[in-house]
Design an enzyme around this catalytic site. Structure first.
Site, PDB file in Angstrom:
ATOM      1  N   PRO A 118       0.834  -1.215   0.000  1.00 56.70           N
ATOM      2  CG  PRO A 118      -0.471  -1.400   1.911  1.00 56.70           C
ATOM      3  CD  PRO A 118       0.732  -1.963   1.243  1.00 56.70           C
ATOM      4  CD  GLU A 119       2.811   3.417  -4.274  1.00 59.18           C
ATOM      5  OE1 GLU A 119       2.903   4.634  -4.506  1.00 59.18           O
ATOM      6  OE2 GLU A 119       3.064   2.550  -5.128  1.00 59.18           O
TER       7      GLU A 119
END
Ligand SMILES: [Zn+2]
Length: 293
Positions: free
Chosen positions: A2-3
């Site tokens: 995840p960013e």
């Protein structure tokens, strides 16, 4: 992995369940995730109220009235799900998507809001830590993290300062969390295409000899802010339809301009280029060699 937009989407999904609520019960089904869970984890949380649920880079930070902050990181595969009140059986697609993974439900928070918040993490690179809130800024995970890209302090001048004299590639510089927080492979590729800048360009080219931001730096900062805002907005719209809190960005992946689109036509207006995938620092970079200079 995840960013920033995915983590921010998770934060917005968890906030109604956790902010202003107390931990009523905490169940840790194992002693460790990526690292051991904090000593007396449940005892330290039960009864504590969550003053605020914040995000810093890819970390979720629950500031507790007890004076501690619960740091949570999703790692590679972590997700939360929120169930409210009597509604304790997941339903529909949600149920089918998650039911097989119950073995990976590692931490369960029952909140005074009536919500049950479950952390699921098959690969266990996620983490939960408890640190005194007053020591958070100097904590080894937090100190040295660069500016938040959506914060006004992150502007072309700040990016130029961080990149001045750097002989690394622009791609590597943007992945460096000391330069800017929370960006990963996807949004770096997307921002560089929007800004029409090559990921292979030297980072130092964002600053003039006197250290002032170049036109490229201004374009890049605007592109970074725009792509993150668009992705967060897409996540916000997916939250209305789902109770899942895994950072799902709805259909935003269909809006990627270059990421995972090798062989497709470049979306830049009137650019005849084709998206290519190249290896860079051991990872895939997607770019249009025609308009990204
Ligand atoms: Zn192009």
């Amino acid at each position: 992995m995840p960013e920033l937009p995915e983590v921010e989407t998770v934060r917005r999904g968890l906030a109604p369940a956790m902010e202003g609520a107390r931990f009523v019960a905490v169940e840790a089904r194992r002693a460790d995730l990526r690292w051991p869970l904090p000593q007396q984890f449940a005892q330290r949380l039960v009864g504590a109220e969550v003053d605020r649920l914040r995000r810093r880079a890819k970390y979720l930070l629950a500031d507790l009235a007890s004076g501690e902050t619960l740091i949570m990181h999703l790692g590679m595969s972590g997700s939360f799900r929120v169930l409210n009140g009597m509604d304790d059986e997941p339903q529909g697609d949600f149920h089918h998507a998650r039911s097989k993974a119950v073995a990976h439900d590692h931490v369960v928070f029952r909140m005074s809001s009536g919500a049950t918040v479950t952390f699921n993490d098959p690969r266990r690179f996620g983490s939960m830590l408890l640190v005194p809130t007053s020591e958070l800024a100097s904590h080894k995970l937090m100190r040295g993290i660069g500016p938040e890209p959506l914060d006004p302090v992150f502007d072309a001048a700040a990016l130029a300062r961080a990149c001045a004299g750097k002989t690394t590639s622009l791609k590597a510089a943007l992945l460096d969390q000391k330069v800017v927080a929370g960006l990963g492979n996807i949004y770096v590729c997307e921002a560089l295409n929007r800004a029409r800048l090559s990921p292979r360009r030297e980072a130092a080219t964002l600053a003039t000899r006197s250290g002032a931001p170049t036109v490229a730096a201004k374009r890049l900062v605007a592109a970074i802010k725009a792509v993150l805002a668009d992705a967060i907005a897409a996540g916000g719209s997916s939250l209305r339809d789902h109770r899942r809190t895994d950072g799902d960005l709805g259909n935003f992946q269909h809006s990627f301009r270059v990421y995972d689109r090798a062989g497709e036509r470049c979306p830049t207006r009137s650019c005849p280029g084709t998206i290519r995938r190249i290896p860079q620092n051991g990872r895939s970079t997607f770019l249009c060699p025609v308009c990204q200079k």
